[in-house]
Design a protein around this motif. Structure first.
Motif, short mmCIF file in Angstrom:
data_model
loop_
_atom_site.label_atom_id
_atom_site.label_comp_id
_atom_site.label_asym_id
_atom_site.label_seq_id
_atom_site.Cartn_x
_atom_site.Cartn_y
_atom_site.Cartn_z
N PRO A 34 6.13 9.95 -10.46
CA PRO A 34 4.98 9.49 -9.52
C PRO A 34 5.33 9.89 -8.09
O PRO A 34 6.61 9.87 -7.75
CB PRO A 34 5.11 7.76 -9.61
CG PRO A 34 6.53 7.67 -10.06
CD PRO A 34 7.00 8.83 -10.86
N SER A 35 4.21 10.47 -7.36
CA SER A 35 4.46 10.74 -6.02
C SER A 35 3.21 10.32 -5.18
O SER A 35 3.02 10.96 -4.14
CB SER A 35 4.78 12.35 -5.98
OG SER A 35 3.40 13.01 -6.29
N GLY A 36 2.65 9.24 -5.32
CA GLY A 36 1.65 8.61 -4.69
C GLY A 36 2.20 8.00 -3.17
O GLY A 36 2.91 7.08 -3.31
N GLY A 37 1.53 8.66 -2.29
CA GLY A 37 1.95 8.07 -0.77
C GLY A 37 1.52 6.50 -0.37
O GLY A 37 0.38 6.26 -0.98
N ASN A 38 1.87 6.35 0.41
CA ASN A 38 1.52 4.98 1.11
C ASN A 38 0.15 4.96 1.94
O ASN A 38 -0.04 6.05 2.71
CB ASN A 38 2.59 4.07 1.58
CG ASN A 38 3.72 3.95 1.08
OD1 ASN A 38 3.68 3.84 -0.36
ND2 ASN A 38 5.01 3.73 1.54
N GLY A 39 -0.66 4.10 2.32
CA GLY A 39 -1.61 4.22 3.11
C GLY A 39 -1.01 3.73 4.50
O GLY A 39 0.01 3.26 4.60
N PRO A 75 -0.73 12.96 -1.84
CA PRO A 75 0.30 13.31 -2.94
C PRO A 75 1.62 13.84 -2.40
O PRO A 75 1.60 13.75 -0.74
CB PRO A 75 -0.64 14.51 -3.73
CG PRO A 75 -1.30 15.05 -2.59
CD PRO A 75 -1.78 13.70 -1.80
N SER A 76 2.58 13.96 -3.04
CA SER A 76 3.81 14.35 -2.59
C SER A 76 4.50 13.26 -1.80
O SER A 76 5.03 13.68 -0.55
CB SER A 76 3.82 15.59 -1.82
OG SER A 76 3.46 16.63 -2.92
N ASN A 77 4.21 12.17 -1.95
CA ASN A 77 4.83 11.06 -1.06
C ASN A 77 4.53 10.94 0.31
O ASN A 77 5.18 10.50 1.24
CB ASN A 77 6.26 11.09 -1.28
CG ASN A 77 6.83 10.87 -2.68
OD1 ASN A 77 6.38 9.94 -3.67
ND2 ASN A 77 7.85 11.45 -3.23
N ARG A 78 3.17 11.49 0.59
CA ARG A 78 2.95 11.67 2.01
C ARG A 78 2.14 10.26 2.33
O ARG A 78 1.15 9.96 1.60
CB ARG A 78 1.88 12.89 2.32
CG ARG A 78 2.70 14.17 2.24
CD ARG A 78 1.73 15.19 2.77
NE ARG A 78 0.45 15.34 2.25
CZ ARG A 78 0.14 16.06 1.03
NH1 ARG A 78 1.17 17.02 0.78
NH2 ARG A 78 -1.12 16.34 0.38
N GLY A 126 1.82 3.27 -2.48
CA GLY A 126 1.37 4.35 -3.55
C GLY A 126 2.14 4.01 -4.77
O GLY A 126 3.12 3.10 -4.81
N ASN A 127 1.86 4.57 -5.86
CA ASN A 127 2.41 4.48 -7.16
C ASN A 127 3.90 4.84 -7.29
O ASN A 127 4.64 4.43 -8.13
CB ASN A 127 1.69 5.05 -8.24
CG ASN A 127 1.79 6.63 -8.25
OD1 ASN A 127 2.11 7.33 -7.20
ND2 ASN A 127 1.65 7.23 -9.56
N GLN A 128 4.46 5.57 -6.31
CA GLN A 128 5.93 6.02 -6.40
C GLN A 128 6.85 4.63 -5.99
O GLN A 128 8.19 4.76 -6.62
CB GLN A 128 6.19 6.77 -4.98
CG GLN A 128 5.87 6.12 -3.66
CD GLN A 128 6.53 6.96 -2.47
OE1 GLN A 128 7.75 7.29 -2.39
NE2 GLN A 128 5.55 7.04 -1.43
N HIS A 129 6.15 3.52 -5.53
CA HIS A 129 7.14 2.38 -5.38
C HIS A 129 7.16 1.51 -6.64
O HIS A 129 7.98 0.53 -6.44
CB HIS A 129 6.38 1.44 -4.27
CG HIS A 129 6.62 1.92 -2.94
ND1 HIS A 129 7.63 1.35 -2.13
CD2 HIS A 129 5.98 2.71 -2.28
CE1 HIS A 129 7.81 2.09 -0.98
NE2 HIS A 129 6.72 2.84 -0.74
#
Length: 352
Positions: A34-39, A75-78, A126-129
């Motif tokens: 997963p690499s979804g970033g935070n808002g 994406p890319s944890n941005r 994001g889903n990375q967490h």
């Protein structure tokens, strides 16, 4: 310029941006994860006290203040961009209340002082967490939190060291016009002054001291009669009161007692505020010094204060009065510096 000293506004912090669901997709990386970033966080609404504003007139036309929302993650944890804080300028002396609970949110008395009145919401994750040994490919993210919303009531209380009080047509506006560069409306009828007037009076040292002419105090002012209920709040911040009594009144002693009763009824420590009692308009009596002395003696017996007799029109008696004002202000400042910290609004009575 209209003098507006009360206003109600709605403030809202920006919403936090949503977190997103995304996965790493790269050649030769079969399990990118997963690499979804935070808002981003939402912006906050911040009040800032400035010296170049004297009224709350701007808030008569602008009632709603909304800070910028945060952007969603990438994406890319941005992480998404945070919303900009909304900076709202208010006059020095503005007290901010919660309109629903009547609780004091803050008191802005110093230039450049700031107060956050509505916080922005946090950004969602994001889903990375949510990656774990049990869930290697989480397909969910959290939305951003909403910003804080509040209905506020603003009240302006003028910042003046000396307040000039008295019944209508006691000579308050004439006095401040002679002592300072203020040019209030002056006429020979009651309620000529409809708004407080500020004037800067120069000390012998060259420093400036702010005087405020407080209009409209009559019997029943604390209940809303006349204009006094609207403007008594401006006396609350003063260190010293100049109480003017028209010597040409039918009963100067009764005039003095009327104002004293209003200060007691209004509360908030005004009755205990140090006062200097002044007989005004002595020029109308010509050279009848015996009558002036008689009225001054009557007032001194009732008040227990030293009485000053002046004429702002002919500028007689002003030098002695102002010397006493400067002495009292210095004594008050010295006693405040030496005294232990008191709760806000506490006033130590000082005999004159």
């Amino acid at each position: 310029m209209q003098f507006i000293d009360q206003a109600e506004v709605f403030v809202a912090g920006g919403n936090g941006g949503d977190g997103i669901v995304a996965f790493r997709r790269e050649k030769y990386v079969p399990a990118g994860g997963p690499s979804g970033g935070n808002g981003g966080r939402g912006g906050s609404v911040v009040f800032k006290a400035v010296e170049n504003l004297q009224t709350l007139l701007d808030f008569r036309y602008a009632h709603r203040f909304q800070a910028e929302h945060g952007e969603r993650g990438g994406p890319s944890n941005r992480t998404g961009a945070s919303g900009e804080d909304l900076l709202v300028e208010v006059p020095c002396g503005t007290v901010v209340y919660d309109a629903e609970t009547d609780e004091v949110v803050g008191d802005l008395t110093e230039p450049e002082q700031t107060l956050c009145v509505a916080k922005g919401g946090k950004g969602g994750l994001g889903n990375q967490h949510f990656l774990s040994n049990r869930n290697r490919a989480p397909e969910y993210a959290l939305p951003g939190l909403p910003g804080e919303e509040r209905h506020l009531r603003l009240e302006l209380k003028l910042l003046a060291e000396v307040g000039i009080i008295g019944l209508p047509n006691a000579g308050k506006s004439t006095l401040i016009s002679v002592l300072s560069a203020a040019r209030p409306k002056i006429a020979d009828y009651p309620f000529t002054t409809l708004v407080p007037n500020l004037g800067v009076v120069r000390r012998p040292t060259g420093d400036g001291t702010v005087f405020a002419d407080i209009p409209g105090l009559i019997e029943g002012a604390h209940l809303g009669t006349g204009l006094g209920h609207d403007f008594l709040r401006h006396v609350e911040r003063t260190r010293l009161l100049l109480h003017l009594v028209d010597i040409n009144s039918e009963d100067p002693v009764a005039d003095y007692q009327t104002i004293q009763q209003e200060l007691v009824a209004y509360g908030r420590g005004l009755a205990g505020r140090p006062q200097i009692l002044v007989l005004s308009k002595t020029d109308v009596l010509g050279h009848d010094e015996e009558l002036v002395s008689e009225v001054a003696q009557q007032l001194a017996e009732v008040s227990g204060c030293r009485i000053f007799s002046i004429s702002a029109v002919s500028q007689t008696g002003l030098s002695g009065l102002m010397d006493h004002v400067w002495q009292q202000l210095e004594a008050l400042k010295q006693s405040e510096a030496e005294a232990p910290a008191m709760p806000s609004g506490f006033v130590t009575p000082m005999p004159l």
